[in-house]
Design a protein around this motif. Structure first.
Motif, PDB file in Angstrom:
ATOM      1  N   VAL A  61      18.394   3.140 -12.660  1.00 18.55           N
ATOM      2  CA  VAL A  61      17.210   2.626 -12.706  1.00 18.55           C
ATOM      3  C   VAL A  61      16.750   2.662 -13.765  1.00 18.55           C
ATOM      4  O   VAL A  61      16.789   4.667 -14.551  1.00 18.55           O
ATOM      5  CB  VAL A  61      16.300   3.214 -11.265  1.00 18.55           C
ATOM      6  CG1 VAL A  61      14.725   2.844 -11.464  1.00 18.55           C
ATOM      7  CG2 VAL A  61      16.117   3.223  -9.951  1.00 18.55           C
ATOM      8  N   LEU A  62      16.016   2.115 -14.863  1.00 17.21           N
ATOM      9  CA  LEU A  62      15.556   2.401 -16.092  1.00 17.21           C
ATOM     10  C   LEU A  62      14.202   3.085 -16.434  1.00 17.21           C
ATOM     11  O   LEU A  62      13.566   1.779 -15.982  1.00 17.21           O
ATOM     12  CB  LEU A  62      15.811   1.502 -16.891  1.00 17.21           C
ATOM     13  CG  LEU A  62      17.208   1.179 -17.222  1.00 17.21           C
ATOM     14  CD1 LEU A  62      17.872  -0.103 -18.838  1.00 17.21           C
ATOM     15  CD2 LEU A  62      18.062   1.836 -18.084  1.00 17.21           C
ATOM     16  N   LEU A  63      13.823   4.373 -16.711  1.00 16.15           N
ATOM     17  CA  LEU A  63      12.338   4.401 -16.558  1.00 16.15           C
ATOM     18  C   LEU A  63      11.729   4.464 -18.119  1.00 16.15           C
ATOM     19  O   LEU A  63      12.457   4.612 -19.025  1.00 16.15           O
ATOM     20  CB  LEU A  63      11.958   5.705 -15.961  1.00 16.15           C
ATOM     21  CG  LEU A  63      11.633   5.750 -14.607  1.00 16.15           C
ATOM     22  CD1 LEU A  63      11.190   7.115 -14.202  1.00 16.15           C
ATOM     23  CD2 LEU A  63      11.309   4.649 -13.885  1.00 16.15           C
ATOM     24  N   THR A  64      10.889   3.573 -19.250  1.00 11.76           N
ATOM     25  CA  THR A  64      10.361   3.545 -19.765  1.00 11.76           C
ATOM     26  C   THR A  64       9.328   4.278 -19.766  1.00 11.76           C
ATOM     27  O   THR A  64       8.967   4.976 -19.254  1.00 11.76           O
ATOM     28  CB  THR A  64       9.883   2.448 -19.878  1.00 11.76           C
ATOM     29  OG1 THR A  64       8.876   1.398 -18.878  1.00 11.76           O
ATOM     30  CG2 THR A  64      10.806   1.170 -20.389  1.00 11.76           C
ATOM     31  N   ALA A  72      12.642  12.966 -11.444  1.00 16.88           N
ATOM     32  CA  ALA A  72      11.878  11.952 -11.078  1.00 16.88           C
ATOM     33  C   ALA A  72      11.911  11.683  -9.389  1.00 16.88           C
ATOM     34  O   ALA A  72      12.371  12.302  -9.019  1.00 16.88           O
ATOM     35  CB  ALA A  72      12.582  10.696 -11.255  1.00 16.88           C
ATOM     36  N   VAL A  73      10.548  11.563  -8.939  1.00 18.02           N
ATOM     37  CA  VAL A  73      10.273  11.349  -7.875  1.00 18.02           C
ATOM     38  C   VAL A  73      10.703   9.879  -7.252  1.00 18.02           C
ATOM     39  O   VAL A  73      10.415   9.023  -7.811  1.00 18.02           O
ATOM     40  CB  VAL A  73       8.406  11.345  -7.121  1.00 18.02           C
ATOM     41  CG1 VAL A  73       8.625  11.217  -5.569  1.00 18.02           C
ATOM     42  CG2 VAL A  73       8.677  13.127  -7.786  1.00 18.02           C
ATOM     43  N   VAL A  74      11.738   9.764  -5.765  1.00 20.53           N
ATOM     44  CA  VAL A  74      11.582   8.635  -4.965  1.00 20.53           C
ATOM     45  C   VAL A  74      10.884   8.796  -3.904  1.00 20.53           C
ATOM     46  O   VAL A  74      11.123   9.435  -2.864  1.00 20.53           O
ATOM     47  CB  VAL A  74      13.149   8.604  -5.530  1.00 20.53           C
ATOM     48  CG1 VAL A  74      13.314   7.383  -4.398  1.00 20.53           C
ATOM     49  CG2 VAL A  74      13.433   8.592  -6.925  1.00 20.53           C
ATOM     50  N   GLN A  75       9.831   8.140  -3.689  1.00 17.42           N
ATOM     51  CA  GLN A  75       8.959   8.226  -2.771  1.00 17.42           C
ATOM     52  C   GLN A  75       9.911   6.124  -1.902  1.00 17.42           C
ATOM     53  O   GLN A  75       9.586   5.598  -2.327  1.00 17.42           O
ATOM     54  CB  GLN A  75       7.611   7.628  -2.872  1.00 17.42           C
ATOM     55  CG  GLN A  75       7.381   8.640  -3.435  1.00 17.42           C
ATOM     56  CD  GLN A  75       5.583   9.151  -3.771  1.00 17.42           C
ATOM     57  OE1 GLN A  75       5.356   9.294  -2.224  1.00 17.42           O
ATOM     58  NE2 GLN A  75       5.676   8.703  -4.936  1.00 17.42           N
ATOM     59  N   SER A  76      10.013   5.762  -0.387  1.00 15.59           N
ATOM     60  CA  SER A  76       9.715   5.569   0.884  1.00 15.59           C
ATOM     61  C   SER A  76       9.026   5.449   1.421  1.00 15.59           C
ATOM     62  O   SER A  76       7.443   6.223   1.648  1.00 15.59           O
ATOM     63  CB  SER A  76      11.210   5.830   1.593  1.00 15.59           C
ATOM     64  OG  SER A  76      10.612   6.429   2.636  1.00 15.59           O
ATOM     65  N   THR A 110       5.633   4.042 -13.667  1.00 13.32           N
ATOM     66  CA  THR A 110       6.001   4.323 -12.433  1.00 13.32           C
ATOM     67  C   THR A 110       6.604   2.347 -12.185  1.00 13.32           C
ATOM     68  O   THR A 110       6.106   1.628 -12.337  1.00 13.32           O
ATOM     69  CB  THR A 110       4.919   4.513 -11.418  1.00 13.32           C
ATOM     70  OG1 THR A 110       4.225   5.231 -11.546  1.00 13.32           O
ATOM     71  CG2 THR A 110       4.988   3.528  -9.337  1.00 13.32           C
ATOM     72  N   GLN A 111       7.699   2.364 -10.958  1.00 13.46           N
ATOM     73  CA  GLN A 111       8.750   1.005 -10.551  1.00 13.46           C
ATOM     74  C   GLN A 111       8.881   1.087  -8.960  1.00 13.46           C
ATOM     75  O   GLN A 111       8.419   2.197  -8.865  1.00 13.46           O
ATOM     76  CB  GLN A 111       9.578   0.984 -11.676  1.00 13.46           C
ATOM     77  CG  GLN A 111       9.811   0.899 -12.972  1.00 13.46           C
ATOM     78  CD  GLN A 111      11.268   1.152 -14.250  1.00 13.46           C
ATOM     79  OE1 GLN A 111      11.519   0.127 -13.578  1.00 13.46           O
ATOM     80  NE2 GLN A 111      11.372   1.358 -14.684  1.00 13.46           N
ATOM     81  N   GLU A 112       8.608  -0.238  -8.476  1.00 16.89           N
ATOM     82  CA  GLU A 112       9.361  -0.394  -7.444  1.00 16.89           C
ATOM     83  C   GLU A 112      10.325  -1.173  -7.934  1.00 16.89           C
ATOM     84  O   GLU A 112      10.496  -1.830  -8.110  1.00 16.89           O
ATOM     85  CB  GLU A 112       8.311  -1.041  -6.719  1.00 16.89           C
ATOM     86  CG  GLU A 112       6.702  -0.484  -6.801  1.00 16.89           C
ATOM     87  CD  GLU A 112       5.869  -1.386  -5.556  1.00 16.89           C
ATOM     88  OE1 GLU A 112       5.696  -2.434  -4.800  1.00 16.89           O
ATOM     89  OE2 GLU A 112       5.385  -1.071  -5.135  1.00 16.89           O
ATOM     90  N   VAL A 150      12.210   1.250  -2.413  1.00 13.92           N
ATOM     91  CA  VAL A 150      11.600   2.220  -2.775  1.00 13.92           C
ATOM     92  C   VAL A 150      10.276   2.433  -4.522  1.00 13.92           C
ATOM     93  O   VAL A 150      10.572   1.530  -5.388  1.00 13.92           O
ATOM     94  CB  VAL A 150      12.555   3.145  -2.579  1.00 13.92           C
ATOM     95  CG1 VAL A 150      13.675   3.393  -1.556  1.00 13.92           C
ATOM     96  CG2 VAL A 150      13.328   2.943  -4.362  1.00 13.92           C
ATOM     97  N   THR A 151       9.651   3.530  -4.219  1.00  9.81           N
ATOM     98  CA  THR A 151       8.513   3.265  -5.591  1.00  9.81           C
ATOM     99  C   THR A 151       8.750   4.866  -6.688  1.00  9.81           C
ATOM    100  O   THR A 151       9.311   5.956  -5.472  1.00  9.81           O
ATOM    101  CB  THR A 151       7.431   4.042  -5.291  1.00  9.81           C
ATOM    102  OG1 THR A 151       7.089   2.820  -4.230  1.00  9.81           O
ATOM    103  CG2 THR A 151       6.160   3.912  -5.814  1.00  9.81           C
ATOM    104  N   ILE A 152       9.846   4.719  -7.610  1.00  7.36           N
ATOM    105  CA  ILE A 152      10.352   5.640  -8.878  1.00  7.36           C
ATOM    106  C   ILE A 152       9.497   6.266  -9.856  1.00  7.36           C
ATOM    107  O   ILE A 152       8.600   4.986 -10.203  1.00  7.36           O
ATOM    108  CB  ILE A 152      11.748   5.301  -9.191  1.00  7.36           C
ATOM    109  CG1 ILE A 152      12.198   5.018  -8.212  1.00  7.36           C
ATOM    110  CG2 ILE A 152      11.504   6.091 -10.488  1.00  7.36           C
ATOM    111  CD1 ILE A 152      13.809   4.813  -8.268  1.00  7.36           C
TER     112      ILE A 152
END
Length: 737
Positions: A87-90, A39-43, A76-78, A67-69
């Motif tokens: 962090v729970l991704l759906t 999973a990609v984590v971006q600032s 995608t989540q902020e 951060v955006t994941i």
């Protein structure tokens, strides 16, 4: 003055460091509670990815709180950095816009995308997952029971000599196998259990060892089922399949998971002589989160398969009407095989955030194959039937340590791994037989003992737009053979060092260059090694890739590379024995282009085309073709997914190529198209798969072979082949609960 200046620089450095903070968390799937690796984590200015256990750390400016994941196949989540929990991704529909090009090995994007393809491209067996690798082709020529023949980057890999394959960390390739070096049978995997497919072309990966010359493929099966499933399938040629996958623990138990799965397959095939093919697979898996930092994985599976086969047929017998394309000269071919796997793995996250994995595994394997490649060439009375068989025990252990540290603006990711594998075969046999059981001549019989121990180190240094990946591995082999027909030879041992160097430069969020370089190898059969007294035991390969990843639009992704590979020793197919033997030095050059496009949210398209020029170095021009080496291949398709509907149409193209060294015999190319359609309603899913929708006449496996029929005085060397399946349709009904 100097003192003042130094104090100023030091103070500025301290100020910059204190103006930054580190945010750490763990990304998991909201349904299965499993980590979302990659999973990609971006600032604003930094990008990182989640490790195997879903954990990540990213350096932020003090002013940053968001951060955006993102991850392929997830929404995608902020995330506010004040969040201290997981962090729970759906899950969500595939969106190519989620693909991020950042400093790192972005070529892994394609193996990540292949995870989405798992739900869009149905397969008949786990072996067909190999087709997910762009440019990789497979061919079956023994009724569906034997491991498929593999082609990649100008290689006829036979059954696995130059592509390393693993499943859940366990090796699939078998050295010194009765049927051929590196034999890789993946049929023990239930396709619906496969969670991810990772692959790489070339020998640029320190963690990949023996048989990684043309590339590698890794399958990972699910640790927890997202739902229970009961499924039945029925298709052409008296084909049936039953599948059941059931969770043994409730979904509310987030610390433990366990499931059992089983499949049974039967098919008579398209041949005039029924194949009576059947396969049974049983899988069980248990995982427990022992505490916050330790997780234990246990799994076991049992596989058995039996089949009859019509074998390869000579072109002349079809042309003169002696047999049809689906007839046989000898319909007594066939075999049986089975495998039991047991594996345990411990995953540990240390207090300094380093990740360690330990794995132990054991496999019990048996194999029996009856073939007749040359008919009456060697024995005009009884025929040339041969039997290849063995029993085998495989013991293995491997460990890996991984650490990611930051020093200023530079990230260091260190990996060190070690392991050992021991193979012991019992009665590895090649015999000339009659009626499958009567031995006319024992050609080879003995017990192989082969050990492989390894150690590797890999360092990724990431700074700004650059990433340097430097690695090396050392492999040690010990070969021993107890020959039961001839005096045994002294055991041999050999070691090889394989360095790697990969460089990535990310121009911007839409473009990345890369240069990969590496040395790989494939081991020789123990029975070949010992007579050569240690010479040419571990022939090496030397390769390079120069390529780029480009995202000109948010909905379009392009990967292109030019490559070169030199191999110290080729393996050559020997038709009268149905085995491979060591050959000479070879060189290959080529180019790969892959394109993925998503013009609409519900519509995706992909295509790849691959070119290869493969030649023997030590033979005269015109006589230096490498038999069956693919020259031009292409695959692609269109997929439509909207609400409960899923439809796809796909093609695969393989050009004409040389079947022998002087290209006097041509292995014929083909263009075959398949399609699928499914609809989900309530808890049910109804689907259909159509293979070869245009009923194309094509040859799946092809060889230049010298043979003689019963009524012939002189032998003939020509093309022998196994015909590809004609039009085939299969219906599926699944119930999910």
């Amino acid at each position: 003055m100097k003192t003042t200046l130094l104090l100023f620089i030091f103070s500025l450095h301290v100020l910059l460091l204190t103006a930054q903070t580190t945010y750490s968390s763990r990304i998991i799937d909201a349904v299965t509670n499993e980590p979302v690796e990659g999973a990609v984590v971006q600032s604003k200015n930094k990008v990182t990815t989640a490790a195997k256990d879903g954990r990540f750390s990213i350096t932020l400016e003090n002013s940053e709180t968001i951060v955006t994941i993102s991850a392929i196949g997830y929404a995608t989540q902020e995330i506010n950095t004040a969040n201290t929990g997981n962090v729970l991704l759906t899950r969500a529909a595939f969106n190519l816009k989620e693909v991020v090009i950042a400093a790192g090995d972005i070529t892994k994007v394609y193996s990540t995308i292949s995870k989405i393809d798992l739900n869009q491209r149905p397969v008949n067996s786990a072996q067909e997952f190999l087709r997910y690798v762009p440019g990789l082709f497979i061919a079956q020529h023994q009724g569906g029971g034997k491991a498929e023949q593999i082609f990649l980057r100008g290689f006829d890999v036979d059954h696995g000599t130059d592509v390393r394959i693993t499943v859940d960390g366990m090796p699939v390739n078998m050295p010194s196998h009765a049927h051929g070096q590196g034999y890789a049978d993946m049929h023990f995997v239930i396709p619906e259990l496969v969670k991810t497919i990772d692959y790489g072309k070339g020998s640029y990966y320190a963690e990949q060892g023996n048989f990684n010359t043309a590339g590698y493929v890794e399958l990972q099966t699910a640790n927890r089922l997202s739902q229970n499933t009961v499924q039945t399938e029925v298709g052409s040629f008296n084909s049936y399949r039953a599948l059941a996958m059931v969770n043994l623990l409730p979904a509310t138990n987030q610390k433990q998971s366990a499931y059992i799965a089983s499949e049974f397959i039967y098919s008579d095939g398209a041949f005039e002589s029924p194949q009576n093919f059947n396969r049974l697979n049983i899988w069980g898996k248990y995982n427990v989160q022992m505490n916050e930092r330790n997780k234990l994985f246990l799994q076991a599976n049992v596989f058995n398969s039996r089949w009859d086969a019509s074998g390869q047929i000579p072109e002349r017998a079809v042309n003169d009407g002696t047999i049809s394309r689906f007839g046989a000269i000898d319909n007594t071919e066939g075999g049986y095989t089975g495998r039991i796997n047991i594996s345990t793995k411990l995953q540990q996250r240390l207090h300094n955030d380093d990740l360690i994995e330990h794995q132990l595994y054991y496999s019990r394997y048996h194999f029996n194959l009856i073939s007749n490649f040359t008919f009456f060439l060697n024995d005009p009375v009884n025929g040339d039937q041969i039997r290849q068989q063995e029993e085998r025990d495989i013991y293995g252990w491997q460990s890996n340590w991984q650490s990611k540290k930051f020093k200023g603006n530079t990230a260091f990711t260190s990996s060190i791994g070690s392991g050992a594998r021991f193979d012991a075969t019992h009665n590895s046999e090649l015999s000339r037989t009659k009626n499958k059981t009567e031995i006319l001549d024992a050609v080879a019989l003995g017990n192989v003992k082969e050990a492989n121990a390894w150690l590797y180190a890999d360092e990724k240094i990431e700074r700004g737009n650059w990433l340097f990946n430097i690695g090396a591995r050392v492999d040690y082999f010990h070969f021993d053979y107890n020959d039961k027909l001839n005096p045994s030879l002294a055991s041999q041992q050999k070691a090889i060092i394989s360095p790697k160097l990969n460089i990535f430069y990310t121009v911007n969020k839409s473009f990345q260059f890369y240069l990969k370089n590496g040395k790989g190898f494939h081991s020789n059969d123990t029975r070949v090694v010992l007579p050569q007294t240690g010479q040419r035991v571990l022939p090496a390969s030397y390769g390079s890739d120069l390529g780029f990843i480009w995202k000109p639009f948010k909905s379009l992704l392009i990967n292109a590379a030019a490559w070169h590979l030199f191999l110290e020793q080729e393996f050559v197919y020997v038709g009268d024995e149905g085995i491979v033997e060591p050959g000479g030095k070879t060189r290959r050059v080529g180019a790969d282009v892959s394109v993925r496009w998503q013009p609409l949210k519900a519509l995706t398209a992909d295509a790849n085309i691959n070119f290869a020029h493969a030649r023997s170095i030590e033979d005269a021009k015109g006589e230096n073709y490498i038999p069956l080496a693919p020259t031009v291949t292409s695959t692609g398709g269109i997929n439509y997914q909207y609400n409960s509907w899923n439809a796809s149409i796909r093609y695969r193209y393989l050009a004409n190529r040389a079947a022998n060294e002087d290209y006097s015999i041509t292995a014929k190319g083909y263009f075959v198209t398949d399609a699928s359609l499914s609809y989900a309603f309530n808890k049910f899913e109804l689907g259909t798969v159509v293979e070869n929708i245009f009923n194309t006449q094509w040859n799946e496996a092809q060889f230049a072979t010298e043979s003689r029929l019963r009524n012939e005085t002189n032998p003939v060397t020509e093309l022998h082949y196994t015909p590809g399946n004609p039009f085939f349709i299969k219906l599926k009904l699944a119930f999910h609960f």
